[in-house]
Design an enzyme around this catalytic site. Structure first.
Site, PDB file in Angstrom:
ATOM      1  NE  ARG A  74      41.164   6.893 -19.785  1.00 51.38           N
ATOM      2  CZ  ARG A  74      42.793   7.717 -19.423  1.00 51.38           C
ATOM      3  NH1 ARG A  74      42.860   8.421 -19.630  1.00 51.38           N
ATOM      4  NH2 ARG A  74      43.734   6.117 -19.909  1.00 51.38           N
ATOM      5  CE1 TYR A 214      33.716   3.463 -26.357  1.00 55.09           C
ATOM      6  CE2 TYR A 214      35.612   3.088 -25.161  1.00 55.09           C
ATOM      7  CZ  TYR A 214      34.821   2.742 -25.542  1.00 55.09           C
ATOM      8  OH  TYR A 214      34.677   1.642 -25.380  1.00 55.09           O
ATOM      9  CE  LYS A 223      40.347   5.395 -15.786  1.00 63.26           C
ATOM     10  NZ  LYS A 223      40.716   4.637 -14.608  1.00 63.26           N
ATOM     11  CG  HIS A 243      44.771   4.347 -12.039  1.00 60.88           C
ATOM     12  ND1 HIS A 243      45.528   3.823 -13.406  1.00 60.88           N
ATOM     13  CD2 HIS A 243      43.198   3.783 -12.199  1.00 60.88           C
ATOM     14  CE1 HIS A 243      44.833   3.850 -13.936  1.00 60.88           C
ATOM     15  NE2 HIS A 243      43.612   3.755 -13.455  1.00 60.88           N
ATOM     16  CB  SER A 265      46.119   0.856 -19.616  1.00 62.83           C
ATOM     17  OG  SER A 265      47.071   1.550 -20.828  1.00 62.83           O
ATOM     18  CB  CYS A 267      49.688  -4.054 -16.044  1.00 58.57           C
ATOM     19  SG  CYS A 267      51.287  -3.302 -16.793  1.00 58.57           S
ATOM     20  CE  LYS A 269      44.184  -0.066 -11.320  1.00 58.51           C
ATOM     21  NZ  LYS A 269      43.508   0.875 -11.973  1.00 58.51           N
ATOM     22  CG  ASP A 294      40.409   2.319 -12.497  1.00 57.75           C
ATOM     23  OD1 ASP A 294      40.368   1.669 -13.143  1.00 57.75           O
ATOM     24  OD2 ASP A 294      39.418   2.883 -12.861  1.00 57.75           O
ATOM     25  NE  ARG A 386      37.230   0.228 -21.831  1.00 55.32           N
ATOM     26  CZ  ARG A 386      37.857   1.083 -21.199  1.00 55.32           C
ATOM     27  NH1 ARG A 386      38.541   0.349 -19.299  1.00 55.32           N
ATOM     28  NH2 ARG A 386      39.960   1.421 -20.939  1.00 55.32           N
ATOM     29  NE  ARG A 417      51.321  -5.946 -20.938  1.00 55.89           N
ATOM     30  CZ  ARG A 417      50.891  -6.734 -21.754  1.00 55.89           C
ATOM     31  NH1 ARG A 417      51.769  -7.568 -22.346  1.00 55.89           N
ATOM     32  NH2 ARG A 417      49.673  -7.425 -21.121  1.00 55.89           N
ATOM     33  CG  ASN A 514      49.766 -13.213 -10.436  1.00 56.15           C
ATOM     34  OD1 ASN A 514      50.920 -13.623 -10.994  1.00 56.15           O
ATOM     35  ND2 ASN A 514      49.416 -12.639 -11.623  1.00 56.15           N
TER      36      ASN A 514
HETATM   37  O1  TSX Z   1      45.819  -9.870 -16.803  1.00 63.73           O
HETATM   38  C1  TSX Z   1      47.419 -10.962 -16.972  1.00 63.73           C
HETATM   39  N1  TSX Z   1      47.552 -10.835 -15.347  1.00 63.73           N
HETATM   40  C2  TSX Z   1      46.691 -10.929 -14.172  1.00 63.73           C
HETATM   41  C3  TSX Z   1      45.997 -11.904 -13.813  1.00 63.73           C
HETATM   42  C4  TSX Z   1      46.051 -11.723 -12.573  1.00 63.73           C
HETATM   43  N2  TSX Z   1      47.460 -10.894 -18.171  1.00 63.73           N
HETATM   44  C5  TSX Z   1      47.171  -9.907 -19.075  1.00 63.73           C
HETATM   45  C6  TSX Z   1      47.089  -8.866 -19.273  1.00 63.73           C
HETATM   46  C7  TSX Z   1      46.977  -8.610 -20.386  1.00 63.73           C
HETATM   47  C8  TSX Z   1      45.610  -7.855 -19.778  1.00 63.73           C
HETATM   48  C9  TSX Z   1      48.693 -11.353 -18.050  1.00 63.73           C
HETATM   49  N3  TSX Z   1      49.709 -12.561 -18.589  1.00 63.73           N
HETATM   50  C10 TSX Z   1      49.317 -12.091 -17.176  1.00 63.73           C
HETATM   51  C11 TSX Z   1      48.918 -11.591 -15.781  1.00 63.73           C
HETATM   52  O2  TSX Z   1      49.543 -12.165 -14.599  1.00 63.73           O
HETATM   53  N4  TSX Z   1      50.409 -13.002 -17.325  1.00 63.73           N
HETATM   54  C12 TSX Z   1      50.553 -12.302 -17.858  1.00 63.73           C
HETATM   55  C13 TSX Z   1      51.496 -13.284 -19.106  1.00 63.73           C
HETATM   56  C14 TSX Z   1      50.857 -14.610 -20.387  1.00 63.73           C
HETATM   57  C15 TSX Z   1      50.279 -14.505 -20.994  1.00 63.73           C
HETATM   58  C16 TSX Z   1      50.129 -16.060 -21.235  1.00 63.73           C
HETATM   59  C17 TSX Z   1      50.720 -16.883 -20.198  1.00 63.73           C
HETATM   60  C18 TSX Z   1      51.404 -17.214 -19.409  1.00 63.73           C
HETATM   61  C19 TSX Z   1      52.056 -15.827 -19.709  1.00 63.73           C
HETATM   62  N5  TSX Z   1      50.486 -18.670 -20.845  1.00 63.73           N
HETATM   63  C20 TSX Z   1      51.018 -19.462 -20.871  1.00 63.73           C
HETATM   64  O3  TSX Z   1      52.312 -19.563 -19.945  1.00 63.73           O
HETATM   65  C21 TSX Z   1      49.934 -20.796 -20.977  1.00 63.73           C
HETATM   66 MN    MN Z   2      41.743   2.264 -14.736  1.00 65.70          MN
END
Ligand code: TSX
Ligand code: MN
Length: 597
Positions: A74, A214, A223, A243, A265, A267, A269, A294, A386, A417, A514
């Protein structure tokens, strides 16, 4: 194909004729969204070398595209909200006078479809004919857009039946912006980056997009319609276009609750929307189901509850980082009938991207179409590559995902984050406090975003910064208002999966774990879980979280749950926006500072 003679909506017929006169396509084709139609278009694109049919044993019904390297995401700098006044667009959107912009666009669109077919795509966002659903019609000269839209939205002749003679639709005009004057103009991925514009006329409910093929620039139901235009409709009609992901949580007693979630973005989702609880929780009966990853359209109903639908019909997910470890449900969603763009191609006609497998393949064709080996210095897949996958493929799909009236919302999860100073989870005192937390949301920029320095905190109120179709301050005011007069008011939960220790290690395992936080959230709503009041909101005690199957010490948890007064009270909004915020939110800030002092 739909026979245009059967189209009864005069406004639609007239608009198509008017656009054809302006853009001068060689043909006009009315899409019915059928498999046969898609097969024909894929075959035409394959014949032009614009598309690759993937190994049908490994990826049945799957296709692969590579974009022009200048057209990979975008473009916020060229996204405009052309409301009547600049103030209506607000301090965070690009604005141009609508008349001036129309003149500019009419110049660009003039003759732009020469040598191409103009496709007419009737689509519904939300179940066809549903009370919360909206009808759109996209006119485009991109066959890639046609085959993608039939995954992401509901494309069908039934949409025209719903429209009838006088029904209203949202006009979405799109062109890649490359007329074919000579054979060399017929390139694999046409685009016009110098003249790219993604433009919204909110009062008219009109979308015009030029120059990009794209994702969000071109699939205008997503969007552009479902967030920017729909947010304006929601303001005017008393609902919300957010969103947000939507997920369902079932507890061991069989109680079900639905939760929405807004995250900037990068994080995770989509990962959160498709989360699989840890084995120990599954054994007790916890289950998480997916409604959407989304967008949520949220409306108050007669019973005083907020109900949400996912207006989409597919996932347009970022591929890199998706694996059977991080998100098996997403991997299974793109196992068939999926369109991949800008990932890498394996020697046996399958796809690959960074993070998909622990071992990198010995040889690939990268997203540029060049040979790639693990020794190569550039990624094989573009970081914003994608998959467009049908939602029906998703193993965790919720049984009520297509309920016409939506699902009742019990809680709203927000976050970003935040490597320092922000706890794993805290609960708002009330709706307005929750909106305040949403307004102050921010996320650390990762390397993937190019326009801002990595490692800095970027403000992104309700993850809507690039998607609010009107003044962000007014949007937050509307959100405050929508919490009034409800019989069941969802609480807001600020979460942070990304806290780092002093050693720079992630402190929380995240992903499936989580679900432990989700369980607390659901039990808070039921009145089953305890919490403790702090200056920033209610927080769980160590005993309030189910750590079954996870070794997590009380000391580490206390550290994870601690907050830094300066960080939690930071005001990241740009000054112009903060000044315009509704008073209720400024009062929340004063109250927070008071509690912290
Ligand atoms: O998506 C993620 N989530 C939500 C999942 C339901 N990610 C990936 C983000 C990039 C798009 C995460 N990254 C999450 C998370 O809750 N937490 C993290 C950070 C993280 C990365 C690797 C590990 C732990 C935490 N691995 C180990 O500790 C082995
Ligand atoms: Mn989005």
């Amino acid at each position: 194909m739909i026979d245009p003679k059967n189209v009864k909506n005069k406004a639609l017929v007239d608009w198509v004729a008017k656009v054809a006169e302006l853009t001068t396509p060689d043909n006009i084709y009315w899409c019915d969204g059928s498999q046969e139609e898609a097969d024909k278009l894929f075959n035409e694109m394959i014949a032009k070398d614009a598309c690759v049919k993937l190994n049908q044993e490994k990826r049945p019904g799957c296709y692969y595209f590579r974009s022009d390297p200048r057209d990979v995401a975008r473009v916020e700098s060229r996204t405009f909200i052309c409301s009547k006044t600049k103030n209506d667009a607000g301090p965070t959107n690009n604005w141009m006078d609508p008349k001036e912009m129309k003149e500019k666009l009419n110049g660009l669109f003039k003759g732009c479809m020469k040598g191409r077919t103009m496709y007419v795509i009737p689509f519904s966002m939300g179940p066809i004919g549903g009370p919360i659903s909206q009808v759109g019609v996209e006119l485009t000269d991109s066959a890639y857009v046609v085959v993608s839209m039939r995954i992401m939205a509901r494309v069908s002749p039934k949409v025209l039946d719903v429209l009838g003679e006088n029904g209203k639709f949202i006009p979405c005009l799109h062109s890649v912006g490359v007329p074919i004057n000579k054979p060399e103009d017929d390139v694999k991925w046409p685009c016009n980056p110098e003249n790219t514009y993604v433009v919204h006329f909110p009062e008219e409910r009109l979308i015009m997009s030029f120059g990009s093929g794209y994702g969000g620039n071109a699939l205008l139901g997503k969007k552009c319609l479902s967030l920017r235009i729909a947010s304006v409709m929601g303001r005017d009609e008393g609902w919300l276009a957010e969103h947000m992901l939507i997920l369902g949580v079932k507890d061991p007693k069989g109680n079900k609750a639905y939760v929405t979630g807004a995250f900037p973005s990068a994080c995770g989702k989509t990962n959160f929307a498709m989360l699989i609880p840890p084995a120990a929780m599954q054994k007790k009966g916890w289950k998480v189901t997916t409604v959407g990853d989304d967008i949520a359209w949220i409306k108050p109903a007669a019973d005083g509850k907020l109900y949400a639908i996912n207006p989409e019909n597919g996932f347009f997910g970022v591929a890199p980082g998706t694996s059977m470890d991080t998100n098996p449900n997403a991997m299974l969603s793109c196992a068939k009938n999926t369109i991949f763009t800008n990932v890498a191609l394996t020697d046996d006609g399958d796809v690959w991207w960074e993070g998909m497998t622990k071992e990198k393949p010995a040889h690939l064709i990268d997203w540029h179409g060049k040979d790639w080996t693990p020794a190569s210095e550039t990624p094989a897949a573009h970081p914003n590559s994608r998959f467009a996958a049908p939602i029906e493929n998703c193993p965790s799909l919720d049984e009520n995902w297509e309920k016409l009236d939506g699902v009742p919302i019990s809680a709203i999860v927000i976050g970003g984050r935040r490597p320092k100073g922000i706890p794993l989870v805290y609960e708002s005192f009330n709706w307005t406090h929750g909106v305040y937390l949403g307004a102050m949301m921010g996320s650390e920029v990762t390397a993937a975003a190019t326009d801002v320095k990595a490692g800095t905190l970027r403000s992104d109120p309700m993850a809507m910064l690039p998607f609010a179709g009107y003044n962000m301050a007014q949007y937050l005011g509307h959100l405050v208002k929508m919490g009034k007069n409800l019989s069941m008011t969802p609480r807001f939960y600020h979460v942070n999966w990304f806290r780092k220790s002093a050693e720079g290690k992630f402190m929380w395992p995240g992903f499936g774990d989580n679900a432990r936080v989700l369980a607390w959230i659901m039990q808070r709503q039921n009145g089953e879980a305890k919490g403790r009041e702090t200056a920033i909101g209610f927080v769980p005690n160590y005993e309030d979280i189910d750590f079954d199957g996870l070794e997590y010490s009380k000391d580490t948890f206390e550290e994870l749950m601690s907050y830094d007064a300066e960080t939690v009270s930071a005001q990241p909004l740009k000054e112009e926006l903060y000044e315009q915020l509704p008073n209720a939110l400024k009062i929340e800030r004063e109250a927070l500072l008071e509690r912290l002092s």
